[in-house]
Design a protein around this motif. Structure first.
Motif, short mmCIF file in Angstrom:
data_model
loop_
_atom_site.label_atom_id
_atom_site.label_comp_id
_atom_site.label_asym_id
_atom_site.label_seq_id
_atom_site.Cartn_x
_atom_site.Cartn_y
_atom_site.Cartn_z
N LEU A 6 68.29 43.80 32.70
CA LEU A 6 68.22 44.28 33.99
C LEU A 6 66.79 44.92 33.93
O LEU A 6 66.18 44.85 34.84
N ILE A 7 66.69 46.00 33.05
CA ILE A 7 65.68 46.90 33.35
C ILE A 7 64.36 46.12 33.21
O ILE A 7 63.10 46.31 33.78
N ALA A 8 64.28 45.21 32.01
CA ALA A 8 62.97 44.41 31.90
C ALA A 8 62.79 43.57 33.16
O ALA A 8 61.75 43.49 33.47
N ARG A 9 63.79 43.16 34.00
CA ARG A 9 63.59 42.32 35.06
C ARG A 9 62.86 43.20 36.30
O ARG A 9 62.26 42.68 36.88
N ILE A 24 57.76 52.65 34.15
CA ILE A 24 58.99 52.28 33.43
C ILE A 24 58.91 52.00 31.77
O ILE A 24 57.82 51.12 31.59
N GLY A 25 59.79 52.20 30.97
CA GLY A 25 59.51 51.85 29.68
C GLY A 25 59.72 52.95 28.77
O GLY A 25 60.10 52.80 27.67
N ASP A 26 59.22 54.25 28.93
CA ASP A 26 59.44 55.36 28.05
C ASP A 26 60.63 56.29 28.70
O ASP A 26 61.48 55.77 29.49
N ASP A 27 60.88 57.43 27.93
CA ASP A 27 61.93 58.21 28.30
C ASP A 27 61.62 58.79 29.72
O ASP A 27 62.75 59.23 30.24
N ALA A 28 60.62 58.86 30.03
CA ALA A 28 60.25 59.54 31.48
C ALA A 28 58.88 58.95 32.02
O ALA A 28 58.08 58.63 31.24
N ALA A 29 58.75 59.11 33.27
CA ALA A 29 57.38 58.71 33.71
C ALA A 29 56.40 60.01 33.77
O ALA A 29 56.89 60.96 33.72
N VAL A 30 55.30 59.66 33.78
CA VAL A 30 53.90 60.83 33.60
C VAL A 30 53.19 60.47 34.89
O VAL A 30 52.54 59.25 35.07
N LEU A 31 53.18 61.44 35.82
CA LEU A 31 52.43 60.90 37.00
C LEU A 31 51.27 62.21 37.59
O LEU A 31 51.55 63.18 37.40
N GLN A 32 50.36 61.91 37.93
CA GLN A 32 49.23 62.59 38.34
C GLN A 32 49.49 63.00 39.86
O GLN A 32 48.94 62.23 40.61
N GLY A 118 63.96 55.14 36.55
CA GLY A 118 65.36 55.10 37.03
C GLY A 118 66.44 54.98 36.07
O GLY A 118 66.16 55.46 34.74
N ASP A 119 67.44 54.69 36.36
CA ASP A 119 68.68 54.43 35.66
C ASP A 119 69.53 53.41 36.08
O ASP A 119 69.55 53.11 37.20
N THR A 120 70.22 52.63 35.06
CA THR A 120 71.18 51.42 35.27
C THR A 120 72.47 51.51 34.53
O THR A 120 72.50 51.76 33.40
N THR A 121 73.47 51.57 35.46
CA THR A 121 74.73 51.77 34.69
C THR A 121 75.93 51.01 35.65
O THR A 121 75.40 50.20 36.41
#
Ligand code: ADP
Ligand code: MG
Length: 343
Positions: A6-9, A24-32, A118-121
């Protein structure tokens, strides 16, 4: 389908921005964050059966989950940039997810908002979104900034979403225009930006005008007088409802996601021009006043109020509204605020 599929989608379909250094894809996002801006963050959750009817299309749920968050940024005058999405799904249904993303990403693209994580549960259907935006330092439109003698304004029209909900609850057919306002609210981002430097206090109308204007009054230590007959109504709402039904939907319906704001009377032209520039209708619906009305919230008429001391509002009088008809007759709403339809 496992959670990571689902996350890949999701990841496949999101578009990025230059200021997303890691999405998306690491443990957290890095934003400027731009050096000359402040970060503005809002979060809202939608639960099935509480915040939307169970039969709502997945695409509409996706749209609305982001829209209500962008609406909070709009109320602050912020420019949206990023969002995160926590999804709780009864089962990992890729078809449902695709529909959801259609609506969510449609609105995200319109405002150049990047989904960065995000998070998917697994669990009861629930959607929690955070929206992140930027604002010029000290420019945010706060609830606590209303001043005595300000005009009270409202964008767009009120009551449409609540009208659709009323029709849905009655089991009849919903008017399509009204239902669209319930399912796909328009976050007033451009209006919020246009009001920077003009408006004093601002809030987005989610619980109903009287409840939300009450929040401005409480935070600002003032009261407000509202002309119930000046509240902006769509043709669709007027042809479906009338009389006190109509007035109640306008004043207390909720789920509007319009902006209610105050501005000094000298700024009347500026308000109208600023909102005309961004093509958003605006209506002047009342005035901010001082004084106290005693214990309790909303009441009709205003005769007892103004004679009293004009001191700063305290917890007791804060949030009090005086509502009258165009003829000046006191009007008392049957109820205040929006009641979630599941009861
Ligand atoms: P972790 O266990 O380290 O928190 P996850 O497996 O929950 O990692 O998430 C992996 C990546 O996928 C993270 O970058 C996360 O932000 C992203 N992600 C998970 N669920 C969603 C979602 N519903 N929407 C967007 N991104 C998501
Ligand atoms: Mg991790």
């Amino acid at each position: 389908m496992p959670e990571f599929d689902l996350i890949a989608r999701i990841r496949e379909r999101v578009s990025s921005r230059a200021d997303v250094r890691l999405g998306i894809g690491d443990d957290a996002a890095v934003l400027q964050v731009p050096a000359d801006r402040r970060l503005v963050v809002a979060m809202d959750t939608l639960n099935a059966g509480v915040h939307f009817p169970e039969d709502t299309a997945p695409a509409d749920i996706g749209w609305k989950a982001l829209a209500v968050n962008l609406s909070d940024l709009a109320a602050m005058g912020a420019e949206p940039a990023w969002c995160t999405l926590s999804l709780s799904l009864p089962q990992p249904d890729p078809v449902w997810l695709d529909g959801f993303l259609d609506g969510f990403l449609d609105l995200a693209t319109r405002h150049d908002v990047a989904l960065v994580g995000g998070d998917t549960t697994r669990g009861p259907l629930s959607v929690c979104v955070t929206a992140h935006g930027f604002i010029e330092p000290r420019a945010a439109l706060r609830r606590a900034a209303a001043r005595v003698d300000d005009d009270v304004w409202v964008t767009g029209t009120l009551g449409d979403a609540a009208g659709a909900l009323r029709q849905w609850q009655a089991g009849g057919a919903c008017d399509a225009t009204l239902r669209a306002r319930l399912d796909r609210p328009t976050p007033r981002i451009a209006a919020g930006r246009a009001l920077l430097g003009i408006a004093h206090a601002s809030i987005d109308v989610s619980d109903g005008l009287l409840a939300d204007l009450g929040h401005i009054c409480a935070a600002s230590g003032v009261r407000a007088r509202i002309d119930i007959d000046a509240l902006p109504a769509s043709d669709a709402l007027r042809s479906a409802f009338s009389g006190d039904d109509l007035r109640t939907l306008l004043a207390a319906g909720g789920d509007d996601y319009e902006l209610c704001f105050t501005a000094p009377a000298v700024a009347r032209m500026a308000v109208q021009e600023a909102l005309q520039d961004v093509d958003v209708p605006v209506a002047r619906v009342g005035t901010v006043v001082g004084g106290r009305v005693g214990r309790g919230g909303c009441r009709g008429g205003g005769t007892r109020a103004d004679e009293d001391a004009a001191g700063k509002g305290d917890a007791e009088n804060a949030g009090s509204l005086v509502v009258t008809t165009a003829g000046g007759t006191p009007w008392t709403p049957p109820r205040r605020g929006y009641q979630h339809f599941s009861g």
